[in-house]
Scaffold this motif. Sequence first.
Motif, PDB file in Angstrom:
ATOM      1  N   ASP A   1      -8.257  29.944  78.984  1.00  0.00           N
ATOM      2  CA  ASP A   1      -8.823  29.044  79.333  1.00  0.00           C
ATOM      3  C   ASP A   1      -8.579  27.504  78.798  1.00  0.00           C
ATOM      4  OD1 ASP A   1      -9.773  30.207  81.446  1.00  0.00           O
ATOM      5  OD2 ASP A   1     -11.914  30.326  80.873  1.00  0.00           O
ATOM      6  N   PHE A   2      -8.291  27.735  77.466  1.00  0.00           N
ATOM      7  CA  PHE A   2      -7.970  26.475  76.806  1.00  0.00           C
ATOM      8  C   PHE A   2      -6.696  25.765  77.288  1.00  0.00           C
ATOM      9  CE2 PHE A   2      -5.806  24.747  73.053  1.00  0.00           C
ATOM     10  CZ  PHE A   2      -6.759  23.708  72.471  1.00  0.00           C
ATOM     11  N   TRP A   3      -5.733  26.713  77.554  1.00  0.00           N
ATOM     12  CA  TRP A   3      -4.228  26.397  77.727  1.00  0.00           C
ATOM     13  C   TRP A   3      -4.240  25.732  79.335  1.00  0.00           C
ATOM     14  CZ3 TRP A   3      -1.616  24.097  74.374  1.00  0.00           C
ATOM     15  CH2 TRP A   3      -1.583  24.643  73.035  1.00  0.00           C
ATOM     16  N   SER A   4      -4.849  24.686  79.699  1.00  0.00           N
ATOM     17  CA  SER A   4      -4.813  23.926  80.780  1.00  0.00           C
ATOM     18  C   SER A   4      -3.361  23.479  81.019  1.00  0.00           C
ATOM     19  CB  SER A   4      -5.776  22.918  81.109  1.00  0.00           C
ATOM     20  OG  SER A   4      -5.644  21.640  80.162  1.00  0.00           O
ATOM     21  N   PRO A   5      -2.822  23.161  82.257  1.00  0.00           N
ATOM     22  CA  PRO A   5      -1.476  22.646  82.422  1.00  0.00           C
ATOM     23  C   PRO A   5      -1.325  21.322  81.750  1.00  0.00           C
ATOM     24  CG  PRO A   5      -2.329  23.716  84.473  1.00  0.00           C
ATOM     25  CD  PRO A   5      -3.673  23.594  83.537  1.00  0.00           C
ATOM     26  N   LYS A   6      -2.440  20.382  81.830  1.00  0.00           N
ATOM     27  CA  LYS A   6      -2.509  19.104  81.035  1.00  0.00           C
ATOM     28  C   LYS A   6      -2.179  19.431  79.649  1.00  0.00           C
ATOM     29  CE  LYS A   6      -5.062  15.010  79.999  1.00  0.00           C
ATOM     30  NZ  LYS A   6      -6.560  14.313  80.320  1.00  0.00           N
ATOM     31  N   ARG A   7      -2.882  20.374  79.111  1.00  0.00           N
ATOM     32  CA  ARG A   7      -2.397  20.462  77.387  1.00  0.00           C
ATOM     33  C   ARG A   7      -1.034  20.993  77.298  1.00  0.00           C
ATOM     34  NH1 ARG A   7      -8.527  22.934  76.090  1.00  0.00           N
ATOM     35  NH2 ARG A   7      -9.491  20.905  75.312  1.00  0.00           N
ATOM     36  N   MET A   8      -0.625  21.960  78.128  1.00  0.00           N
ATOM     37  CA  MET A   8       0.573  22.603  78.064  1.00  0.00           C
ATOM     38  C   MET A   8       1.830  21.497  78.118  1.00  0.00           C
ATOM     39  SD  MET A   8       0.448  26.203  79.434  1.00  0.00           S
ATOM     40  CE  MET A   8      -0.168  25.930  81.140  1.00  0.00           C
ATOM     41  N   PHE A  45      15.143  36.698  83.982  1.00  0.00           N
ATOM     42  CA  PHE A  45      14.517  35.553  83.410  1.00  0.00           C
ATOM     43  C   PHE A  45      13.088  35.541  82.996  1.00  0.00           C
ATOM     44  CE2 PHE A  45      18.069  33.865  86.187  1.00  0.00           C
ATOM     45  CZ  PHE A  45      18.934  33.463  85.527  1.00  0.00           C
ATOM     46  N   ARG A  46      12.408  36.441  83.636  1.00  0.00           N
ATOM     47  CA  ARG A  46      11.044  36.643  83.338  1.00  0.00           C
ATOM     48  C   ARG A  46      10.652  37.005  81.977  1.00  0.00           C
ATOM     49  NH1 ARG A  46       9.051  41.364  87.423  1.00  0.00           N
ATOM     50  NH2 ARG A  46      10.392  39.928  88.837  1.00  0.00           N
ATOM     51  N   VAL A  47      11.564  37.659  81.010  1.00  0.00           N
ATOM     52  CA  VAL A  47      11.172  37.966  79.598  1.00  0.00           C
ATOM     53  C   VAL A  47      11.258  36.776  78.868  1.00  0.00           C
ATOM     54  CG1 VAL A  47      12.236  40.347  80.012  1.00  0.00           C
ATOM     55  CG2 VAL A  47      13.684  38.280  79.528  1.00  0.00           C
ATOM     56  N   HIS A  48      11.862  35.461  79.108  1.00  0.00           N
ATOM     57  CA  HIS A  48      11.706  34.352  78.501  1.00  0.00           C
ATOM     58  C   HIS A  48      10.588  33.427  78.926  1.00  0.00           C
ATOM     59  CE1 HIS A  48      15.912  35.671  77.466  1.00  0.00           C
ATOM     60  NE2 HIS A  48      16.037  35.729  78.617  1.00  0.00           N
ATOM     61  N   GLY A  49      10.071  32.746  77.989  1.00  0.00           N
ATOM     62  CA  GLY A  49       8.935  31.909  78.176  1.00  0.00           C
ATOM     63  C   GLY A  49       8.782  30.833  77.285  1.00  0.00           C
ATOM     64  N   ALA A  50       7.492  30.158  77.347  1.00  0.00           N
ATOM     65  CA  ALA A  50       7.308  29.281  76.158  1.00  0.00           C
ATOM     66  C   ALA A  50       5.954  29.707  75.567  1.00  0.00           C
ATOM     67  CB  ALA A  50       7.014  27.868  77.129  1.00  0.00           C
ATOM     68  N   VAL A  51       6.247  29.194  74.235  1.00  0.00           N
ATOM     69  CA  VAL A  51       5.198  29.446  73.286  1.00  0.00           C
ATOM     70  C   VAL A  51       4.451  28.245  72.988  1.00  0.00           C
ATOM     71  CG1 VAL A  51       4.574  29.830  70.917  1.00  0.00           C
ATOM     72  CG2 VAL A  51       6.321  31.252  72.224  1.00  0.00           C
ATOM     73  N   PHE A  52       3.048  28.081  73.068  1.00  0.00           N
ATOM     74  CA  PHE A  52       2.290  27.250  72.845  1.00  0.00           C
ATOM     75  C   PHE A  52       1.185  27.403  71.880  1.00  0.00           C
ATOM     76  CE2 PHE A  52       3.298  26.780  77.372  1.00  0.00           C
ATOM     77  CZ  PHE A  52       3.880  25.475  77.481  1.00  0.00           C
ATOM     78  N   VAL A  53       1.071  26.407  70.797  1.00  0.00           N
ATOM     79  CA  VAL A  53       0.163  26.419  69.797  1.00  0.00           C
ATOM     80  C   VAL A  53      -0.735  25.250  69.535  1.00  0.00           C
ATOM     81  CG1 VAL A  53       2.078  25.975  68.288  1.00  0.00           C
ATOM     82  CG2 VAL A  53       0.151  27.118  67.428  1.00  0.00           C
ATOM     83  N   SER A  54      -1.894  25.399  69.059  1.00  0.00           N
ATOM     84  CA  SER A  54      -2.726  24.349  68.937  1.00  0.00           C
ATOM     85  C   SER A  54      -2.404  23.875  67.365  1.00  0.00           C
ATOM     86  CB  SER A  54      -4.019  24.570  69.030  1.00  0.00           C
ATOM     87  OG  SER A  54      -4.994  23.414  68.668  1.00  0.00           O
TER      88      SER A  54
END
Length: 212
Positions: A1-8, A45-54
């Motif tokens: 839940d932490f990773w909202s679209p706004k934070r991403m 393409f689904r194997v590729h993605g974005a990494v997010f970190v605080s």
Amino acid sequence: DFWSPKRMRAAKPLELNRPHDAAAASTSDLGSEFEQVADPTAPEFRVHGAVFVSLGIFGYGRCSGTAVRSGNKSVVFTAGHCIHSGGRSGVWVPFRWVFVPAYRYGQRPFGVFPARWIDTTKQWRAGGSENFDVGAAVVGRNQRGELLGEAVGGVGIAWNLKPDQTFDVHGYPAEEPFDGETQRICRGAPFLDHDPNSFLRPGPLNLGVPCD
């Protein structure tokens, strides 16, 4: 839940600190561009993605990553500097580290996979040489209880191949003119030469391709 679209969307690219050189700059003059992937949920393409970190008080960071085939169906490969800033004085970036396959404008079609374990090559942590700038994460299940490999699959890893070949480069570029919100591909990129900076540090040489 932490990773909202706004934070991403607010996440900034975690960059590799390295000297600028003319050879790297010249690749942008060759005209190759990153084409936007029309459907990032397609099997290719689904194997590729974005990494997010605080980053705590410093905001949020982002990188690109790829799900790879593994016995536990839970491994993501990414750049080492997306996990540790490199060198003996480097720091880990483990806070709320997640992988979002097929990310697009805040959408998470396969859910969010939080890291349970992260690491880099020991040479990256010891010396910060860009030739060893490789990292990996073992991720947990998504909100639906699926393993990463069950949800999106994974790609293989090939070792000890000759550099003189043609590559498809996948990722989520976030520097201008891109914004990191869409998956991109640079198709049929030929090997140009080794990055001159690679010769100054130990380890396997980086590969230069005409993808700005």
